[in-house]
Design a protein around this motif. Structure first.
Motif, PDB file in Angstrom:
ATOM      1  N   SER A  30       0.845  -1.189   0.000  1.00  0.00           N
ATOM      2  CA  SER A  30       0.000   0.000   0.000  1.00  0.00           C
ATOM      3  C   SER A  30       0.881   1.241   0.000  1.00  0.00           C
ATOM      4  O   SER A  30       1.830   1.332   0.782  1.00  0.00           O
ATOM      5  CB  SER A  30      -0.897   0.034   1.249  1.00  0.00           C
ATOM      6  OG  SER A  30      -1.672  -1.131   1.368  1.00  0.00           O
ATOM      7  N   VAL A  31       0.572   2.170  -0.887  1.00  0.00           N
ATOM      8  CA  VAL A  31       1.192   3.496  -0.857  1.00  0.00           C
ATOM      9  C   VAL A  31       0.172   4.441  -0.241  1.00  0.00           C
ATOM     10  O   VAL A  31      -0.987   4.480  -0.684  1.00  0.00           O
ATOM     11  CB  VAL A  31       1.591   3.981  -2.260  1.00  0.00           C
ATOM     12  CG1 VAL A  31       2.276   5.348  -2.174  1.00  0.00           C
ATOM     13  CG2 VAL A  31       2.506   2.966  -2.944  1.00  0.00           C
ATOM     14  N   HIS A  32       0.592   5.181   0.778  1.00  0.00           N
ATOM     15  CA  HIS A  32      -0.370   6.009   1.505  1.00  0.00           C
ATOM     16  C   HIS A  32       0.261   7.327   1.937  1.00  0.00           C
ATOM     17  O   HIS A  32       1.484   7.446   2.042  1.00  0.00           O
ATOM     18  CB  HIS A  32      -0.907   5.254   2.728  1.00  0.00           C
ATOM     19  CG  HIS A  32       0.131   4.949   3.778  1.00  0.00           C
ATOM     20  ND1 HIS A  32       0.353   5.749   4.875  1.00  0.00           N
ATOM     21  CD2 HIS A  32       1.001   3.914   3.893  1.00  0.00           C
ATOM     22  CE1 HIS A  32       1.297   5.230   5.620  1.00  0.00           C
ATOM     23  NE2 HIS A  32       1.720   4.119   5.046  1.00  0.00           N
ATOM     24  N   PHE A  33      -0.587   8.301   2.181  1.00  0.00           N
ATOM     25  CA  PHE A  33      -0.149   9.525   2.819  1.00  0.00           C
ATOM     26  C   PHE A  33       0.178   9.231   4.279  1.00  0.00           C
ATOM     27  O   PHE A  33      -0.490   8.411   4.927  1.00  0.00           O
ATOM     28  CB  PHE A  33      -1.236  10.606   2.753  1.00  0.00           C
ATOM     29  CG  PHE A  33      -1.318  11.333   1.444  1.00  0.00           C
ATOM     30  CD1 PHE A  33      -0.323  12.223   1.051  1.00  0.00           C
ATOM     31  CD2 PHE A  33      -2.400  11.148   0.603  1.00  0.00           C
ATOM     32  CE1 PHE A  33      -0.399  12.898  -0.150  1.00  0.00           C
ATOM     33  CE2 PHE A  33      -2.493  11.823  -0.604  1.00  0.00           C
ATOM     34  CZ  PHE A  33      -1.484  12.705  -0.986  1.00  0.00           C
ATOM     35  N   VAL A  34       1.191   9.898   4.796  1.00  0.00           N
ATOM     36  CA  VAL A  34       1.599   9.701   6.186  1.00  0.00           C
ATOM     37  C   VAL A  34       0.818  10.649   7.084  1.00  0.00           C
ATOM     38  O   VAL A  34       0.742  11.852   6.823  1.00  0.00           O
ATOM     39  CB  VAL A  34       3.110   9.935   6.354  1.00  0.00           C
ATOM     40  CG1 VAL A  34       3.516   9.802   7.827  1.00  0.00           C
ATOM     41  CG2 VAL A  34       3.903   8.951   5.499  1.00  0.00           C
ATOM     42  N   THR A  35       0.244  10.091   8.136  1.00  0.00           N
ATOM     43  CA  THR A  35      -0.466  10.849   9.157  1.00  0.00           C
ATOM     44  C   THR A  35       0.132  10.474  10.514  1.00  0.00           C
ATOM     45  O   THR A  35       0.939   9.535  10.612  1.00  0.00           O
ATOM     46  CB  THR A  35      -1.972  10.544   9.131  1.00  0.00           C
ATOM     47  OG1 THR A  35      -2.166   9.149   9.360  1.00  0.00           O
ATOM     48  CG2 THR A  35      -2.592  10.936   7.790  1.00  0.00           C
ATOM     49  N   PRO A  36      -0.240  11.172  11.582  1.00  0.00           N
ATOM     50  CA  PRO A  36       0.364  10.866  12.882  1.00  0.00           C
ATOM     51  C   PRO A  36       0.191   9.428  13.349  1.00  0.00           C
ATOM     52  O   PRO A  36       1.036   8.915  14.077  1.00  0.00           O
ATOM     53  CB  PRO A  36      -0.332  11.856  13.821  1.00  0.00           C
ATOM     54  CG  PRO A  36      -0.624  13.044  12.964  1.00  0.00           C
ATOM     55  CD  PRO A  36      -1.009  12.445  11.636  1.00  0.00           C
ATOM     56  N   MET A  37      -0.881   8.754  12.957  1.00  0.00           N
ATOM     57  CA  MET A  37      -1.065   7.362  13.369  1.00  0.00           C
ATOM     58  C   MET A  37      -0.304   6.431  12.428  1.00  0.00           C
ATOM     59  O   MET A  37      -0.458   6.497  11.207  1.00  0.00           O
ATOM     60  CB  MET A  37      -2.552   6.990  13.380  1.00  0.00           C
ATOM     61  CG  MET A  37      -3.340   7.621  14.521  1.00  0.00           C
ATOM     62  SD  MET A  37      -5.031   6.968  14.639  1.00  0.00           S
ATOM     63  CE  MET A  37      -4.700   5.257  15.060  1.00  0.00           C
ATOM     64  N   LEU A  38       0.502   5.543  12.988  1.00  0.00           N
ATOM     65  CA  LEU A  38       1.392   4.678  12.218  1.00  0.00           C
ATOM     66  C   LEU A  38       0.626   3.830  11.209  1.00  0.00           C
ATOM     67  O   LEU A  38      -0.319   3.119  11.568  1.00  0.00           O
ATOM     68  CB  LEU A  38       2.167   3.763  13.174  1.00  0.00           C
ATOM     69  CG  LEU A  38       3.145   2.771  12.530  1.00  0.00           C
ATOM     70  CD1 LEU A  38       4.300   3.515  11.885  1.00  0.00           C
ATOM     71  CD2 LEU A  38       3.654   1.772  13.559  1.00  0.00           C
ATOM     72  N   ASP A  39       1.055   3.926   9.935  1.00  0.00           N
ATOM     73  CA  ASP A  39       0.505   3.097   8.848  1.00  0.00           C
ATOM     74  C   ASP A  39      -1.012   3.218   8.726  1.00  0.00           C
ATOM     75  O   ASP A  39      -1.695   2.270   8.318  1.00  0.00           O
ATOM     76  CB  ASP A  39       0.891   1.623   9.038  1.00  0.00           C
ATOM     77  CG  ASP A  39       2.398   1.402   8.985  1.00  0.00           C
ATOM     78  OD1 ASP A  39       3.088   2.189   8.312  1.00  0.00           O
ATOM     79  OD2 ASP A  39       2.880   0.453   9.636  1.00  0.00           O
ATOM     80  N   SER A  40      -1.544   4.383   9.081  1.00  0.00           N
ATOM     81  CA  SER A  40      -2.994   4.562   9.075  1.00  0.00           C
ATOM     82  C   SER A  40      -3.468   5.690   8.161  1.00  0.00           C
ATOM     83  O   SER A  40      -4.657   5.991   8.132  1.00  0.00           O
ATOM     84  CB  SER A  40      -3.499   4.827  10.500  1.00  0.00           C
ATOM     85  OG  SER A  40      -3.259   3.720  11.343  1.00  0.00           O
ATOM     86  N   GLY A  41      -2.565   6.315   7.425  1.00  0.00           N
ATOM     87  CA  GLY A  41      -2.960   7.389   6.526  1.00  0.00           C
ATOM     88  C   GLY A  41      -3.751   6.860   5.347  1.00  0.00           C
ATOM     89  O   GLY A  41      -3.721   5.655   5.040  1.00  0.00           O
TER      90      GLY A  41
END
Length: 223
Positions: free
Chosen positions: A149-160
């Motif tokens: 999965s390619v995702h945007f990074v958010t403060p929660m780990l691997d949850s963007g």
């Protein structure tokens, strides 16, 4: 499975990109190779490693890309390391930060600072198996498919919000190592494609979602 087709975009100013690594840099190499044919869209202006012996630094040097090592062991806390890293990235005037095998958990302050401007690639079909040892987890669960999965990074780990996924079949004789190689092959196709979308101004982060071509990605794109 469907995938979004590329559309021509002209008169774009090339995006300035930094790639963060911790190890061999195979995804970095795939991005470097892709950039050679897409220099009008983006330029890798900096490669940063938290480990001074990361082989990816050699890949960057061979491509005449500036490198920087910020050794996390030199810092008394995660916050101090992230502060130094953020300063170096801000100094480079970046449009996008790309995490490519960067083995550090980033602080909420850091991720918030780059929200919508930082991507990560994770070796599982999120939300399945965040964190480490994803290939072994998929095997132990008896899954028939695995992927990335390619995702945007958010403060929660691997949850963007997830932008793009690629799926591989799990065969009866697969091991964690063979599965990792299958996923790596797909990673080297998927990550440059998502960076290309971002550089074309087709991909944005807004309303806590990934948007592609002015539409929210309710379901991730498939490679």
């Amino acid at each position: 499975m469907t995938s979004v087709q590329n559309t021509p975009h002209t008169h774009l100013t090339p995006k300035r990109i930094a790639v963060l690594i911790s190890g061999s840099g195979s995804n970095l190499q795939a991005i470097i190779e892709h950039q050679k044919n897409h220099a009008h869209l983006y330029q890798i202006v900096l490669v940063v490693s938290n480990r001074p012996n990361a082989f990816g630094l050699n890949r960057a040097a061979a491509a005449n890309i500036p490198t920087l090592t910020i050794n996390h062991t030199d810092y008394a806390s995660r916050e101090l390391f992230d502060e130094s890293l953020q300063f170096a990235l801000d100094k480079a005037h970046l449009d996008l930060v790309v995490l490519a095998g960067f083995m550090r958990i980033l602080t909420p302050h850091f991720t918030q600072h780059f929200l919508g401007k930082m991507l990560n690639i994770h070796p599982s079909l999120l939300p399945k198996y965040p964190g480490l040892n994803t290939h072994q987890a998929a095997l132990q669960a008896g899954d028939t498919q695995h992927g990335l999965s390619v995702h945007f990074v958010t403060p929660m780990l691997d949850s963007g919000p997830v932008i793009l996924q690629a799926t591989v079949n799990i065969e009866p004789n697969d091991t964690a190592e063979s599965l990792q190689q299958k996923v790596h092959t797909q990673e080297h196709l998927a990550y440059p494609l998502v960076i290309e979308w971002f550089a074309q101004n087709r991909l944005q982060y807004k309303d806590n979602q990934a948007w592609l071509d002015q539409k929210p990605l309710i379901i991730p794109q498939q490679l």
